[in-house]
Design an enzyme around this catalytic site. Structure first.
Site, PDB file in Angstrom:
ATOM      1  N   ASP A 170     105.319  22.284 -32.240  1.00  0.00           N
ATOM      2  CA  ASP A 170     104.058  22.828 -31.735  1.00  0.00           C
ATOM      3  C   ASP A 170     104.158  22.894 -30.222  1.00  0.00           C
ATOM      4  O   ASP A 170     104.055  21.865 -29.547  1.00  0.00           O
ATOM      5  CB  ASP A 170     102.865  21.969 -32.162  1.00  0.00           C
ATOM      6  CG  ASP A 170     101.532  22.667 -31.903  1.00  0.00           C
ATOM      7  OD1 ASP A 170     101.436  23.382 -30.881  1.00  0.00           O
ATOM      8  OD2 ASP A 170     100.589  22.521 -32.715  1.00  0.00           O
ATOM      9  N   ALA A 230      98.346  27.049 -44.717  1.00  0.00           N
ATOM     10  CA  ALA A 230      97.766  27.564 -43.469  1.00  0.00           C
ATOM     11  C   ALA A 230      97.161  28.950 -43.691  1.00  0.00           C
ATOM     12  O   ALA A 230      95.999  29.080 -44.083  1.00  0.00           O
ATOM     13  CB  ALA A 230      98.825  27.579 -42.375  1.00  0.00           C
ATOM     14  N   ASP A 255      99.238  27.778 -51.101  1.00  0.00           N
ATOM     15  CA  ASP A 255      97.801  27.829 -51.376  1.00  0.00           C
ATOM     16  C   ASP A 255      97.186  29.086 -50.788  1.00  0.00           C
ATOM     17  O   ASP A 255      96.028  29.396 -51.071  1.00  0.00           O
ATOM     18  CB  ASP A 255      97.110  26.586 -50.787  1.00  0.00           C
ATOM     19  CG  ASP A 255      95.623  26.544 -51.093  1.00  0.00           C
ATOM     20  OD1 ASP A 255      95.268  26.607 -52.289  1.00  0.00           O
ATOM     21  OD2 ASP A 255      94.816  26.465 -50.148  1.00  0.00           O
ATOM     22  N   GLU A 260      94.554  38.349 -50.534  1.00  0.00           N
ATOM     23  CA  GLU A 260      93.814  37.453 -51.427  1.00  0.00           C
ATOM     24  C   GLU A 260      92.639  38.190 -52.046  1.00  0.00           C
ATOM     25  O   GLU A 260      91.833  38.763 -51.311  1.00  0.00           O
ATOM     26  CB  GLU A 260      93.347  36.211 -50.657  1.00  0.00           C
ATOM     27  CG  GLU A 260      94.540  35.370 -50.184  1.00  0.00           C
ATOM     28  CD  GLU A 260      94.136  34.068 -49.494  1.00  0.00           C
ATOM     29  OE1 GLU A 260      92.928  33.832 -49.319  1.00  0.00           O
ATOM     30  OE2 GLU A 260      95.030  33.287 -49.141  1.00  0.00           O
ATOM     31  N   HIS A 279      93.938  29.281 -52.788  1.00  0.00           N
ATOM     32  CA  HIS A 279      93.256  29.010 -51.518  1.00  0.00           C
ATOM     33  C   HIS A 279      92.107  28.018 -51.719  1.00  0.00           C
ATOM     34  O   HIS A 279      90.951  28.296 -51.364  1.00  0.00           O
ATOM     35  CB  HIS A 279      92.739  30.310 -50.886  1.00  0.00           C
ATOM     36  CG  HIS A 279      92.540  30.199 -49.403  1.00  0.00           C
ATOM     37  ND1 HIS A 279      92.538  31.297 -48.564  1.00  0.00           N
ATOM     38  CD2 HIS A 279      92.334  29.114 -48.598  1.00  0.00           C
ATOM     39  CE1 HIS A 279      92.331  30.898 -47.316  1.00  0.00           C
ATOM     40  NE2 HIS A 279      92.203  29.587 -47.307  1.00  0.00           N
ATOM     41  N   ALA A 282      90.764  23.186 -49.261  1.00  0.00           N
ATOM     42  CA  ALA A 282      89.588  22.563 -48.649  1.00  0.00           C
ATOM     43  C   ALA A 282      88.399  22.476 -49.589  1.00  0.00           C
ATOM     44  O   ALA A 282      87.322  22.032 -49.188  1.00  0.00           O
ATOM     45  CB  ALA A 282      89.190  23.333 -47.394  1.00  0.00           C
TER      46      ALA A 282
END
Length: 313
Positions: A170, A230, A255, A260, A279, A282
């Protein structure tokens, strides 16, 4: 007159009531035409993963003061168009980190322990495969974490419990911060070369679109694993399938997908070493309610003339 807020899609009841305490709220379906019509006299708009909010949708939204993104990514909002119209864009950074990190580790473990393979073998009656087939363990292996924001850090904390060596790529995070999580900051090429498992936790930008492509996949260890929770476009789906077919990757878990819902006729969906979820990383009750309450408060702050805590525009 109270301000008018338009909600697109399903919204938790607790957060809906919070909005209704200060505003008039209209809930509409995930439909572009319905959004265009509703935005004509809306002061605020809250969305989840609906179609892209672009210049055209905002053209007639003359009263719109704020767009609230129920989530951590804002790649489905044209930020420049919002900025030109002085429309604030708020979101919920970090609100889903724990749930997504748990899902990431669940997918990683499912690949390493070959849960799909073993379930199918057991149901078929191929119990004897236990004598010839093997799993992999996480202890002592190297995990490469691409992106070290809230989710990447939550993954690192959990991976430490498995006794994994942690590498992080990162460029926006210091080596000192990475080291405080028991990890080593490296460049992307070195991370891909040295990791047994790679997880992706970057936003979708021009720089990260197809970050995982044929060139980068070729750097990865033969028989390594990749997990993406992500954004779908961070990976080249065709390249992932080719790497699975060639044995360069021993397993892929996704995911998120470039489109989509995804086109499940793509051959990767039939590969035995592929695992997918729609997806939902969460989608726990706790996280959905928390994200909804956070974005509700940010939107109400803007409507009250206050400065929001989490704004990208």
């Amino acid at each position: 007159m109270p301000p008018r807020i338009v909600l697109c899609g399903v919204f938790p009841e607790t957060a809906l009531k919070r909005l209704q305490a200060e505003a008039s709220v209209q809930v509409i379906p995930i439909d572009r035409n319905a959004v265009a019509e509703a935005l004509r006299d809306a002061d605020a708009f809250i969305l989840r993963n609906m179609p892209f909010v672009d210049e055209e949708l905002l053209t007639n939204a003359l009263r719109l003061k704020v767009i609230g993104r129920f989530g951590v990514g804002v790649d489905n909002v044209d930020l420049e168009a919002a900025r030109r119209r002085r429309i604030r864009v708020v979101y919920t950074p970090g609100a889903n980190a724990d749930a997504v990190a748990e899902h990431t580790l669940a997918l990683l473990l499912a690949l390493a322990k070959r849960l799909r393979f073993w379930h199918d073998a057991l149901v078929r009656g191929d119990y004897h495969l236990r004598w010839t087939e093997r799993n992999w363990q996480l202890q002592g292996k190297t995990l490469g974490i691409v992106g070290f924001g809230h989710v990447g850090r939550a993954v690192a904390r959990r991976a430490q419990a498995f006794g994994m060596r942690l590498l992080v790529f990162d460029p926006l995070v210091s080596a000192e911060t990475v080291a405080s999580f028991g990890a080593e900051r490296v460049n992307l090429d070195d991370l891909l070369r040295e990791s047994d498992f790679v997880t992706l936790h970057v936003p979708l930008t021009d720089e990260t679109r197809h970050l995982i492509n044929r060139e980068h996949l070729a750097l990865m260890k033969q028989g390594s694993f990749l997990v993406n929770t992500a954004r779908g476009e961070v990976c080249d789906l065709d390249a992932l399938y080719e790497a699975l077919q060639a044995g360069q990757l021993a397993g892929v878990a996704l995911d998120v997908f470039p489109d989509e819902p995804p086109d499940v006729s793509h051959p990767i969906f039939r590969h035995p070493n592929f695992l997918g979820t729609p997806h939902v990383a969460a989608h726990t009750p706790e996280t959905l309610e928390h994200m909804a309450l956070v974005v509700a408060e940010q939107v109400l702050k803007v409507l009250r003339g206050e400065e929001p805590d989490f704004a990208v525009v």
